[in-house]
Design an enzyme around this catalytic site. Sequence first.
Site, PDB file in Angstrom:
ATOM      1  N   GLY A  10       0.830  -1.216   0.000  1.00 34.16           N
ATOM      2  CA  GLY A  10       0.000   0.000   0.000  1.00 34.16           C
ATOM      3  C   GLY A  10       0.855   1.252   0.000  1.00 34.16           C
ATOM      4  O   GLY A  10       0.474   2.274   0.562  1.00 34.16           O
ATOM      5  N   ARG A  13       0.606   5.467  -1.974  1.00 34.15           N
ATOM      6  CA  ARG A  13       0.159   6.776  -1.443  1.00 34.15           C
ATOM      7  C   ARG A  13      -0.006   6.677   0.082  1.00 34.15           C
ATOM      8  O   ARG A  13       0.220   5.636   0.685  1.00 34.15           O
ATOM      9  CB  ARG A  13      -1.170   7.154  -2.082  1.00 34.15           C
ATOM     10  CG  ARG A  13      -2.302   6.235  -1.637  1.00 34.15           C
ATOM     11  CD  ARG A  13      -3.642   6.630  -2.214  1.00 34.15           C
ATOM     12  NE  ARG A  13      -4.715   6.095  -1.396  1.00 34.15           N
ATOM     13  CZ  ARG A  13      -5.970   5.977  -1.804  1.00 34.15           C
ATOM     14  NH1 ARG A  13      -6.313   6.365  -3.017  1.00 34.15           N
ATOM     15  NH2 ARG A  13      -6.896   5.501  -0.993  1.00 34.15           N
ATOM     16  N   ASP A  61      -2.542  -7.593  -5.615  1.00 31.69           N
ATOM     17  CA  ASP A  61      -3.664  -7.532  -4.682  1.00 31.69           C
ATOM     18  C   ASP A  61      -3.271  -8.405  -3.492  1.00 31.69           C
ATOM     19  O   ASP A  61      -3.198  -9.633  -3.608  1.00 31.69           O
ATOM     20  CB  ASP A  61      -4.937  -8.068  -5.358  1.00 31.69           C
ATOM     21  CG  ASP A  61      -6.093  -8.202  -4.381  1.00 31.69           C
ATOM     22  OD1 ASP A  61      -5.916  -7.929  -3.181  1.00 31.69           O
ATOM     23  OD2 ASP A  61      -7.188  -8.592  -4.835  1.00 31.69           O
ATOM     24  N   ASN A  87       1.108  -2.651   5.291  1.00 28.26           N
ATOM     25  CA  ASN A  87       0.381  -1.403   5.526  1.00 28.26           C
ATOM     26  C   ASN A  87      -0.935  -1.323   4.735  1.00 28.26           C
ATOM     27  O   ASN A  87      -1.851  -0.628   5.153  1.00 28.26           O
ATOM     28  CB  ASN A  87       1.311  -0.227   5.153  1.00 28.26           C
ATOM     29  CG  ASN A  87       0.551   1.057   4.913  1.00 28.26           C
ATOM     30  OD1 ASN A  87       0.181   1.764   5.858  1.00 28.26           O
ATOM     31  ND2 ASN A  87       0.275   1.374   3.649  1.00 28.26           N
ATOM     32  N   TYR A 184     -13.859  -3.526  10.076  1.00 22.78           N
ATOM     33  CA  TYR A 184     -12.514  -2.932  10.163  1.00 22.78           C
ATOM     34  C   TYR A 184     -11.875  -3.166  11.552  1.00 22.78           C
ATOM     35  O   TYR A 184     -10.715  -3.552  11.654  1.00 22.78           O
ATOM     36  CB  TYR A 184     -12.637  -1.437   9.869  1.00 22.78           C
ATOM     37  CG  TYR A 184     -11.339  -0.667   9.805  1.00 22.78           C
ATOM     38  CD1 TYR A 184     -10.542  -0.702   8.666  1.00 22.78           C
ATOM     39  CD2 TYR A 184     -10.919   0.122  10.871  1.00 22.78           C
ATOM     40  CE1 TYR A 184      -9.359   0.027   8.604  1.00 22.78           C
ATOM     41  CE2 TYR A 184      -9.738   0.857  10.818  1.00 22.78           C
ATOM     42  CZ  TYR A 184      -8.956   0.803   9.682  1.00 22.78           C
ATOM     43  OH  TYR A 184      -7.789   1.524   9.617  1.00 22.78           O
ATOM     44  N   ALA A 186     -12.550  -5.486  13.698  1.00 20.55           N
ATOM     45  CA  ALA A 186     -12.228  -6.912  13.861  1.00 20.55           C
ATOM     46  C   ALA A 186     -10.930  -7.239  13.120  1.00 20.55           C
ATOM     47  O   ALA A 186     -10.061  -7.942  13.643  1.00 20.55           O
ATOM     48  CB  ALA A 186     -13.373  -7.767  13.333  1.00 20.55           C
ATOM     49  N   LYS A 188      -8.455  -5.230  12.396  1.00 19.07           N
ATOM     50  CA  LYS A 188      -7.278  -4.584  12.992  1.00 19.07           C
ATOM     51  C   LYS A 188      -6.906  -5.190  14.349  1.00 19.07           C
ATOM     52  O   LYS A 188      -5.728  -5.235  14.715  1.00 19.07           O
ATOM     53  CB  LYS A 188      -7.514  -3.075  13.112  1.00 19.07           C
ATOM     54  CG  LYS A 188      -7.608  -2.360  11.755  1.00 19.07           C
ATOM     55  CD  LYS A 188      -6.324  -2.500  10.956  1.00 19.07           C
ATOM     56  CE  LYS A 188      -6.309  -1.668   9.685  1.00 19.07           C
ATOM     57  NZ  LYS A 188      -5.068  -1.825   8.925  1.00 19.07           N
ATOM     58  N   ILE A 217      -5.088   9.850  11.040  1.00 18.44           N
ATOM     59  CA  ILE A 217      -3.958  10.323  10.224  1.00 18.44           C
ATOM     60  C   ILE A 217      -4.472  10.923   8.917  1.00 18.44           C
ATOM     61  O   ILE A 217      -5.353  10.345   8.267  1.00 18.44           O
ATOM     62  CB  ILE A 217      -2.995   9.143   9.884  1.00 18.44           C
ATOM     63  CG1 ILE A 217      -2.665   8.318  11.150  1.00 18.44           C
ATOM     64  CG2 ILE A 217      -1.729   9.652   9.214  1.00 18.44           C
ATOM     65  CD1 ILE A 217      -1.958   9.048  12.259  1.00 18.44           C
TER      66      ILE A 217
END
Length: 276
Positions: A10, A13, A61, A87, A184, A186, A188, A217
């Site tokens: 990732g 960017r 991917d 990331n 999300y 779960a 993380k 961020i």
Amino acid sequence: MAKKVAIVTGSGRGIGLGIALKIAKDLDLNIVVVDIDDATMADAVKQIKALGKDAIAVKCDVSNGTDVENMVKKAFEFGDVDVVVNNAGITRDAMMLKMEEKDFDLVININLKAIWFICKAVCARWVATAKAKAEAAAPKPATPPAPGAKPEEAKFEPSFYPKKRIINISSIVAKVGNVGQTNYTASKAGVIAMTKSIAKEMSRYNINANCIQPGFIKTPMTDKMPEKQIQRFIAEIPLARMGLPEDIARAVKFLASEDSDYITGISLEVAGGLNM
Ligand code: NAP
């Protein structure tokens, strides 16, 4: 000697790009830029090369096991992979009662299962290389071992197992949950637990695995939020500002450097005090 390489997923960017630029410059690493967008990857490679470091873009991917295997193969052909920063991540927010199964699965697959794919593929190569070195250096018995006897194992030598590092990007919401993010949060929280397991399994091969939990961020991921909501979040942050990709990159640099040699299995909050 082969060049020292970091894989950063990732990194076309956002936080990933910030991490790639920081560790390329400060830790003298060459970067495998992993992403799904050709244009952002090409731009990232250009920026890294402008720092005097080498870089390649590998379209992948991360939730696809075959893509990951190809990407890791290319990374090891590019150089001596020392660091992996997982990331890449996405959000597909909706209240639980409205969330569709496909969005739950997509987020789990990209944010969590992908890290398992990548760590498995990279660690398999690190361990195989170390074992081959250990075997080559093992004392050769004067007489062959008796049938069924276990061959003598080589003693641990740091040179067989040079320090390798995995840094996985979780999120501060893994700690406290978040409305609209059952998928999300779960994923993380899973990243933190999985990283601890990887740290325990891989420590004997001198592989450290740690997490970072960013707070709020400023990146394209958060740029799409309404301004009012952004201000509401900022009001909750003790350090009273959004974080920047560089804030996360500095923490990654620490965990990717020898300064953190004796740290494994931790999760470091880089969140300006949010949800401390
Ligand atoms: P971002 O700006 O959306 O960047 C994420 C990058 O990952 C994009 O380049 C994206 O590619 C790439 N990507 C998405 N799906 C991928 C896949 N399947 N395979 C490979 N690459 C893929 O996000 P960010 O804000 O920098 O976030 C980076 C990480 O930090 C994520 O794991 C995120 O969950 C975490 N984090 C962010 C915040 C925050 O406030 N920003 C807070 C806590 C944690 P495309 O551009 O083509 O989509």
